[in-house]
Design a protein around this motif. Sequence first.
Motif, PDB file in Angstrom:
ATOM      1  N   PHE A 600      -4.174  -1.496 -11.843  1.00 61.55           N
ATOM      2  CA  PHE A 600      -3.508   0.053 -11.635  1.00 61.55           C
ATOM      3  C   PHE A 600      -4.550   1.105 -10.963  1.00 61.55           C
ATOM      4  CE2 PHE A 600      -1.825   4.018 -12.959  1.00 61.55           C
ATOM      5  CZ  PHE A 600      -0.704   4.118 -12.553  1.00 61.55           C
ATOM      6  N   ARG A 601      -5.742   1.327 -11.781  1.00 62.84           N
ATOM      7  CA  ARG A 601      -6.609   2.179 -11.009  1.00 62.84           C
ATOM      8  C   ARG A 601      -7.095   1.758  -9.604  1.00 62.84           C
ATOM      9  NH1 ARG A 601     -10.520   1.171 -14.222  1.00 62.84           N
ATOM     10  NH2 ARG A 601     -10.080   2.876 -15.635  1.00 62.84           N
ATOM     11  N   ARG A 602      -7.223   0.566  -9.257  1.00 64.70           N
ATOM     12  CA  ARG A 602      -7.698   0.417  -7.809  1.00 64.70           C
ATOM     13  C   ARG A 602      -6.355   0.566  -7.087  1.00 64.70           C
ATOM     14  NH1 ARG A 602      -9.794  -4.382  -9.242  1.00 64.70           N
ATOM     15  NH2 ARG A 602      -8.049  -5.612  -8.872  1.00 64.70           N
ATOM     16  N   ALA A 603      -5.219   0.411  -7.484  1.00 62.45           N
ATOM     17  CA  ALA A 603      -4.135   0.664  -6.496  1.00 62.45           C
ATOM     18  C   ALA A 603      -4.020   2.210  -6.358  1.00 62.45           C
ATOM     19  CB  ALA A 603      -2.749   0.345  -7.157  1.00 62.45           C
ATOM     20  N   THR A 740       0.800   1.072   3.428  1.00 63.17           N
ATOM     21  CA  THR A 740      -0.151   1.486   2.236  1.00 63.17           C
ATOM     22  C   THR A 740       0.666   1.514   0.963  1.00 63.17           C
ATOM     23  OG1 THR A 740      -1.555   2.818   3.886  1.00 63.17           O
ATOM     24  CG2 THR A 740      -1.282   3.431   1.647  1.00 63.17           C
ATOM     25  N   LEU A 741       1.929   1.965   1.442  1.00 59.65           N
ATOM     26  CA  LEU A 741       2.848   1.783   0.126  1.00 59.65           C
ATOM     27  C   LEU A 741       3.199   0.353  -0.367  1.00 59.65           C
ATOM     28  CD1 LEU A 741       4.618   3.336  -1.511  1.00 59.65           C
ATOM     29  CD2 LEU A 741       6.645   3.322   0.060  1.00 59.65           C
ATOM     30  N   TRP A 742       3.112  -0.566   0.619  1.00 62.47           N
ATOM     31  CA  TRP A 742       3.526  -1.897   0.252  1.00 62.47           C
ATOM     32  C   TRP A 742       2.167  -2.266  -0.542  1.00 62.47           C
ATOM     33  CZ3 TRP A 742       1.048  -6.504   0.235  1.00 62.47           C
ATOM     34  CH2 TRP A 742       1.624  -7.729  -0.089  1.00 62.47           C
ATOM     35  N   VAL A 743       0.985  -1.944  -0.443  1.00 65.67           N
ATOM     36  CA  VAL A 743      -0.114  -2.330  -1.105  1.00 65.67           C
ATOM     37  C   VAL A 743      -0.252  -1.622  -2.486  1.00 65.67           C
ATOM     38  CG1 VAL A 743      -2.660  -2.209  -1.147  1.00 65.67           C
ATOM     39  CG2 VAL A 743      -1.604  -2.932   0.956  1.00 65.67           C
ATOM     40  N   PHE A 744       0.217  -0.521  -2.466  1.00 64.33           N
ATOM     41  CA  PHE A 744       0.341   0.332  -3.700  1.00 64.33           C
ATOM     42  C   PHE A 744       1.394  -0.476  -4.632  1.00 64.33           C
ATOM     43  CE2 PHE A 744       2.187   3.398  -6.544  1.00 64.33           C
ATOM     44  CZ  PHE A 744       0.939   3.763  -7.406  1.00 64.33           C
ATOM     45  N   TRP A 745       2.582  -0.691  -4.019  1.00 66.78           N
ATOM     46  CA  TRP A 745       3.542  -1.263  -4.968  1.00 66.78           C
ATOM     47  C   TRP A 745       3.373  -2.771  -5.520  1.00 66.78           C
ATOM     48  CZ3 TRP A 745       7.694  -4.666  -1.912  1.00 66.78           C
ATOM     49  CH2 TRP A 745       8.565  -5.214  -2.770  1.00 66.78           C
ATOM     50  N   ASP A 746       2.420  -3.577  -4.570  1.00 69.36           N
ATOM     51  CA  ASP A 746       2.144  -4.710  -5.120  1.00 69.36           C
ATOM     52  C   ASP A 746       0.962  -4.686  -6.117  1.00 69.36           C
ATOM     53  OD1 ASP A 746       2.032  -7.818  -4.359  1.00 69.36           O
ATOM     54  OD2 ASP A 746       0.136  -7.361  -3.994  1.00 69.36           O
ATOM     55  N   GLY A 747      -0.086  -3.630  -5.964  1.00 75.70           N
ATOM     56  CA  GLY A 747      -1.032  -3.461  -7.061  1.00 75.70           C
ATOM     57  C   GLY A 747      -0.365  -2.819  -8.320  1.00 75.70           C
ATOM     58  N   ALA A 748       0.274  -1.827  -8.248  1.00 81.14           N
ATOM     59  CA  ALA A 748       0.699  -1.126  -9.243  1.00 81.14           C
ATOM     60  C   ALA A 748       1.878  -1.742 -10.148  1.00 81.14           C
ATOM     61  CB  ALA A 748       0.983   0.223  -8.990  1.00 81.14           C
TER      62      ALA A 748
END
Length: 812
Positions: A600-603, A740-748
Motif C-alpha cells: 500500500f505504501r509503495r502504491a 498511473t491510476l491502473w498501477v495504483f489500483w493494482d497495488g492498493a
Amino acid sequence: MKIAATIAGRARHRPAVERVRVAYEDLAGRFDDVRRLAKDARQEAYRHSARPEFAAIGQDLADFLEGPRSLDTLTERINELRSQVMAVHARVHRETVNIGVLGRTKAGKSTILRKVANQGEDVIPSGSDFPTTAARTRIYHSPDRREAVITLRTWEAFRDEYVQPLHTSAGLGAAPRTPDEFAAYSYPASVTIDSGTRGAGAPPERLSAQPFLVKLNQAQRSFPSYRQILLGQERVMTVPLASLRPYIAYPLDQNGVDRPYHAVRDVHIYCRFLVDRARLVLVDLPGAGEAGLEIDRHFLRDINNDVDLLLCIKKPIKDTVHHGTDDFEILQLAQDAGRDVRLADFLMMVVNRDADLGEGSFRNALTAVEAVTRPHGIEVLVCDATDEASVRDRLLLPVLDRLADRLADMDAMAIERMRGGLADLADEVGDLLSRVNRSAAEWRRVLPEDEDELYRQAAKLRRSLSLALRELYKAYEESVRGGTPIDEIEAAIDDAERRVREWAAQGYGVGGHSEWEAETVAAMATEPFREYERQLNGARHEITRQFQHIDASLHAAVDRLWGEVAAVLRERLTPDLVPDGPDALPRLLEAIGHLNVPAFRRAVERLAQLKKDYGSLFLRVATPIVIKVDLESWQARLMVHRAGAAPAPTATPSGRTGSDDEWWLDYEESAQPRTPGDAPVSPAPRPGAGWTEPAGLGTPADHTKNLAALLNSAIDEALGELTESLRRESLSITSVLAATLWVFWDGAGRTPDGELEYKKICGPYRTTIWPEVFDGSAAQLSGRMGALDEGVGSLAGSAATLQQALTGPAGA
C-alpha cells in the motif's frame, strides 16, 4: 612521527564507527516510536479503566513506561549514549591532535598559550584584575598562515545561550524575544534589599544577582558594537591577528562599550608554534567561574571528546597554596569531558611557579596537588609560564611525549567503551522487549476477540476500494479510447489561442490596427528589414507568453487525479487517515509510516511522484513549433513565393549579392524615404488570411500591408500546429494518467493478502471507520496494542542490527 601515525590510523576505525552510529540512530528513533505508542495505549486503557481487564493493562503499560528498568529509564540511557557515540565519531574523523587548556583566572593559562603559540597579548590577551577569555578559541600550528577565522552566533543563539541564563540567574524571567526588545529592555543597575512589595520589573532582591545584572547591562550598553554582525547574513569572518582582540576578550577599560565578543561563538587562530608539530591544536577554554553562565561546564560538555588531552593550569600564590574546592571542581569537569578514556591519560595538571612564592610555600602547594592527583595516576608538571624554555622543555615536550605514547590506546579505549555501553543498551532493550512480549500475550488473551471481525471488515473494505478504483480507471480509459483530451489542458489550449488572436486583432499588442499601421509605416520608411524581424519576434514572444502556462494545466490535471483517488480513499478510510486538502496523500503516508504495509505504501508513493516525473509540456511540445515564428524561417518562403524556387543571386545596388525577390533589401538600398501619409494603407487582413508580395519596389505602406498579412499567416500556422500537437499530447497524457491510476489500483486494491495490510492500517481507526461494528473501547485499545506490537517488532530488529554492528571488526 608516532602521533602522525596514530592520527592517520584513525581512518581504519571510521567504517565500523559509522555502522555503529547509523544502527544506534535507528534504534533510538524506533525506541521513541515504541515509547509514544506505549503512552497512547496506556491512555486508551485508562479511558476505560472501569473495566478491570483494561485497568490491569494500563497498569502494566505504566510499569513499562516509568520506574526502574522502564522505557523512561532507557530513554535517559539512550540520550547519554548519544553524546558518547557522536564524540567517538568525531574523534576518529579528527585529523589533528587537540590539547585543551583550562585554568582559573590568573592561573597563567594565557601566558602559557602565548609562549606555545609565539603570540603576544593582542592575539591571546590576559588581564590583571578580571577575566579576559570570552569565547572558545582554537589555535592551530600553521607555518604559513597568520589570521583568525571567527564563527558568529545568531541572535537566537545569543539570546538562548547568553542572555537567558543571565536572566534566570538574576531572577528576571524570560529574556527579550527580539533585538529591539533587548535594546529597549530596562535593566536595573543593581539589586534592592527593600523588603516591601515588589512590582513587575522591579530589581531582584538577592544580592547574589548583582554580577548577572552587571553582565546584562554591559551586553546591552555595548549592543551597537556587535548588533550588525550578530544579525547579518555572514556567519563566518576572517580577521588579521592584529585586529583579533575585541572578538575574544573583554575591553581593557571595564566600562568600555566595544564588546563584539558577545557575537562570537568560536575562533580559529592560525600561527606558527614554538615547536613544529604540523597537526597540533590548542583549545583555549574560557576562564572558569563566569558569572551565571557556567561557561567552563557548558564548553566542556560541548567538546566532550573533542580534545585528546586536557591541561589544567594551577598557580599557587600566597594564602592559596592548598588544593581547594575550585580545584576539585576542575578535576570533576575534566573527568566529565574525558569520560571515555582513563582520567590519567586524559588529564595532566600543570603547576605554574610564582616567582613571588617562597620555596617552602611552593613545596607545600605542590604536595597538596600531588596528594589529590597521585591516587588517580594524574601526572603533575611544573613550569614557569613566563619562561619560554621552561614552557617548551618542562611542559610542551612532555605533553607531546605523553600523546605519542598513549594517543592510540586512548582512541581504542574510547571506541571500546562506546561499544560496551551500546552492547549493554542493546541487552537492556532486549530484556525490556521480552517483558513486553510476555505481557502482550496476556493482554491479547483478556481483550475481547474482535481481531477476526477486523480482518473481515478489512477484506470488505479492500474489495470496495478496488471496485471504486476500477470505475475511476475505466473513466480515464474511456477518455483515451474516445480521443477525449484532458479538460484542464483543453481549456488552457483554447484560452491561449484566444488570447493570441485577440492580441493580433488588437494591433499586435499596440492597441489597435490604426495605431499599429501608423507606427509600422514610420518604421518601414527607414529600416523595413529590421521591422519585419522585430514584429515576427514580437509575435513569437506573445505566443510563448500565452502558451507557456500550459504546464499549469498539466499540474492541475495531476492534482485532479490525486484528489479523485484521495476522495475514494477518504470515503472508506475516513478523514482521520485521508484528510481534505492538497496534501492528503503525503499525510496518509505520514500516518502509516510506522506500519509494515509495503504494498500500500509503495502504491501511494508512486502515485505521489507523478507530477515530479512528467516534465514540462511546453518545453517538449510547444517550443519546437514556436521557434519557427521568426524572419529566418519566413524569409525562405518570401524568396520562392512568386517563382516557386529561389532565383539566381544578383548584385544589389550596394554591391551585395542578393535576389530580385529580396524586396526588403532593394527597398532599403534604393527607395527614397516616404512618410506614412504618402500612400494610404489598406486595412490589414484578418488573422489567417494570405499575404501578397508587392511587385518591384514597395512603399512603406505596401510593406506594412504585406507585414500584416505575413504576421497573420505566421500566427495562423503556429496556432494551428500548436493546438493540434498539444491536443495530441493531451491524449498521450490521458494515457499516462490512466496507466498511473491502473498501477495504483493494482497495488492498493488487488495485491494478494492485501486484507492483512488494511487490517493494520484500519486497526487504530476501526471505531471511526466501522462505528456500527466496533463499540470503541476494546477495538480502540486493540488497535493501539496492535500498533505497539508493530513498533516492538521493529525495535527488536534495530537492536539486533546494533548488536551485529558492535560485533564486527573494530577497524573494518
